[in-house]
Design an enzyme around this catalytic site. Structure first.
Site, mmCIF file in Angstrom:
data_model
loop_
_atom_site.group_PDB
_atom_site.id
_atom_site.type_symbol
_atom_site.label_atom_id
_atom_site.label_comp_id
_atom_site.label_asym_id
_atom_site.label_seq_id
_atom_site.Cartn_x
_atom_site.Cartn_y
_atom_site.Cartn_z
ATOM 1 N N HIS A 37 0.816 -1.219 0.000
ATOM 2 C CA HIS A 37 0.000 0.000 0.000
ATOM 3 C C HIS A 37 0.847 1.267 0.000
ATOM 4 O O HIS A 37 0.348 2.343 0.328
ATOM 5 C CB HIS A 37 -0.953 -0.010 1.214
ATOM 6 C CG HIS A 37 -1.981 -1.104 1.136
ATOM 7 N ND1 HIS A 37 -2.716 -1.538 2.209
ATOM 8 C CD2 HIS A 37 -2.376 -1.870 0.086
ATOM 9 C CE1 HIS A 37 -3.531 -2.530 1.829
ATOM 10 N NE2 HIS A 37 -3.332 -2.745 0.557
ATOM 11 N N CYS A 89 3.853 12.427 -7.732
ATOM 12 C CA CYS A 89 3.072 13.483 -8.381
ATOM 13 C C CYS A 89 1.649 13.017 -8.649
ATOM 14 O O CYS A 89 1.434 11.926 -9.167
ATOM 15 C CB CYS A 89 3.755 13.881 -9.681
ATOM 16 S SG CYS A 89 2.818 15.119 -10.599
ATOM 17 N N CYS A 139 1.481 13.324 -12.913
ATOM 18 C CA CYS A 139 2.236 12.437 -13.810
ATOM 19 C C CYS A 139 2.687 11.152 -13.116
ATOM 20 O O CYS A 139 3.165 10.232 -13.773
ATOM 21 C CB CYS A 139 3.443 13.170 -14.405
ATOM 22 S SG CYS A 139 4.783 13.444 -13.225
ATOM 23 N N CYS A 165 5.550 19.003 -8.306
ATOM 24 C CA CYS A 165 6.429 18.262 -9.204
ATOM 25 C C CYS A 165 6.977 19.231 -10.258
ATOM 26 O O CYS A 165 6.422 20.306 -10.469
ATOM 27 C CB CYS A 165 5.582 17.174 -9.866
ATOM 28 S SG CYS A 165 6.388 16.218 -11.150
ATOM 29 N N GLY A 193 -1.137 -10.065 12.316
ATOM 30 C CA GLY A 193 -1.867 -8.818 12.592
ATOM 31 C C GLY A 193 -2.645 -8.284 11.414
ATOM 32 O O GLY A 193 -2.795 -7.075 11.268
ATOM 33 N N SER A 245 -6.322 -8.607 9.172
ATOM 34 C CA SER A 245 -7.700 -9.105 9.276
ATOM 35 C C SER A 245 -8.037 -10.047 8.123
ATOM 36 O O SER A 245 -9.075 -10.689 8.137
ATOM 37 C CB SER A 245 -8.662 -7.928 9.271
ATOM 38 O OG SER A 245 -8.546 -7.223 8.054
ATOM 39 N N PRO A 272 -4.436 -11.164 17.662
ATOM 40 C CA PRO A 272 -5.211 -11.204 18.914
ATOM 41 C C PRO A 272 -6.682 -11.542 18.656
ATOM 42 O O PRO A 272 -7.366 -12.049 19.540
ATOM 43 C CB PRO A 272 -5.077 -9.783 19.470
ATOM 44 C CG PRO A 272 -3.890 -9.198 18.778
ATOM 45 C CD PRO A 272 -3.831 -9.842 17.429
HETATM 46 ZN ZN ZN Z 1 4.520 15.428 -12.251
#
Ligand code: ZN
Length: 245
Positions: A118, A126, A129, A146, A185, A187, A212
């Site tokens: 992630h 940017c 772009c 940028c 940890g 889900s 947990p």
């Molecule tokens: Zn850019």
């Protein structure tokens, strides 16, 4: 936890191992989770703070929120769970971390490689772009641009966005090859990441869940422990170390 539940004789120090982590391991460093009853999304609207539309509507609000979270992440410290993975990676040199967390704590603990599904809150890219921003850029300034004139945004995956393909490929590759897969940890509810423990098991890996809370995957895991990673992983490291060294 009983030693006999892990088939140590099936593994060697050359066995490929994956550590797949979610918000739970960061929570042990004091960072708020997202979907829990007290997590970020119980207080804030993810569509305003973590989507391209939200950013278009109010970039300052989004950048301010991320600046605060970056500060929290920078102030947090890797915990016993992260450190246990560092030790595990010395025992199993052929291992990788796949994380859904964006706080950078795995790398700070010395985990390597770390595939960040992630993105990473400490990086920017940017909005126009897509170019990665110069890492030397001062991210404390809220509005940065940028070279193309586009506004810089956090390099994290927002709602409605795809996971970075190259990282995802590395994650699935490591998962399909591994012999031991730790699901820590997480889900196991957010796809496609949630697919990884199932994929590992289908390919014959021994899958150990540490959480947990019970998850949708718990009943299917080869071993499922209701525990914090800092405790369970540290203890398990000692067991693997004793069995394999
Ligand atoms: Zn850019």
């Amino acid at each position: 936890m009983s030693d006999s539940q892990i088939p140590f004789d099936k593994f060697t120090r050359n066995s490929p191992v994956v550590f797949f982590t979610g918000a739970g391991i960061s929570a042990e460093s004091g960072l708020a989770t997202f979907r829990d009853p007290h997590g970020h999304w119980s207080k804030y609207d993810p569509m305003k703070l973590a989507s391209a539309d939200g950013f278009r509507q109010d970039p300052e609000l989004v950048l301010e929120w991320y600046a605060a979270r970056r500060k929290q992440a920078a102030a947090a410290k890797p915990n016993a769970g992260h450190r246990a993975i560092t030790k595990f990676q010395k025992l199993f040199p052929n291992s990788a971390v796949i994380t859904q967390n964006v706080d950078g704590l795995h790398a700070r603990a010395g985990n390597d490689p770390v595939w960040e599904l992630h993105g990473n809150i400490h990086r920017q890219k940017c909005f126009s772009c897509g170019s990665a921003a110069d890492s030397g850029r001062d991210v404390s300034l809220r509005m940065n641009y940028c070279d193309c004139g586009g506004l810089l945004r956090p390099d994290v995956v927002w709602f409605g966005e795809s996971l970075p393909l190259e990282v995802l490929n590395h994650a699935f590759d490591a998962t399909s090859r591994c012999e031991i897969f730790f699901s820590i940890g997480t889900s196991t509810q957010i796809y496609p990441a949630a697919q990884l423990p199932y994929e590992a098991q289908n390919r014959g890996a021994f899958v150990i869940e540490i959480n947990p809370e019970t998850t949708p995957f718990s009943s299917q895991a080869d071993l499922s422990l209701r525990a914090k990673s800092g405790i369970a992983l540290s203890k398990m490291y000692e067991e693997f170390h004793a069995a394999l060294l």
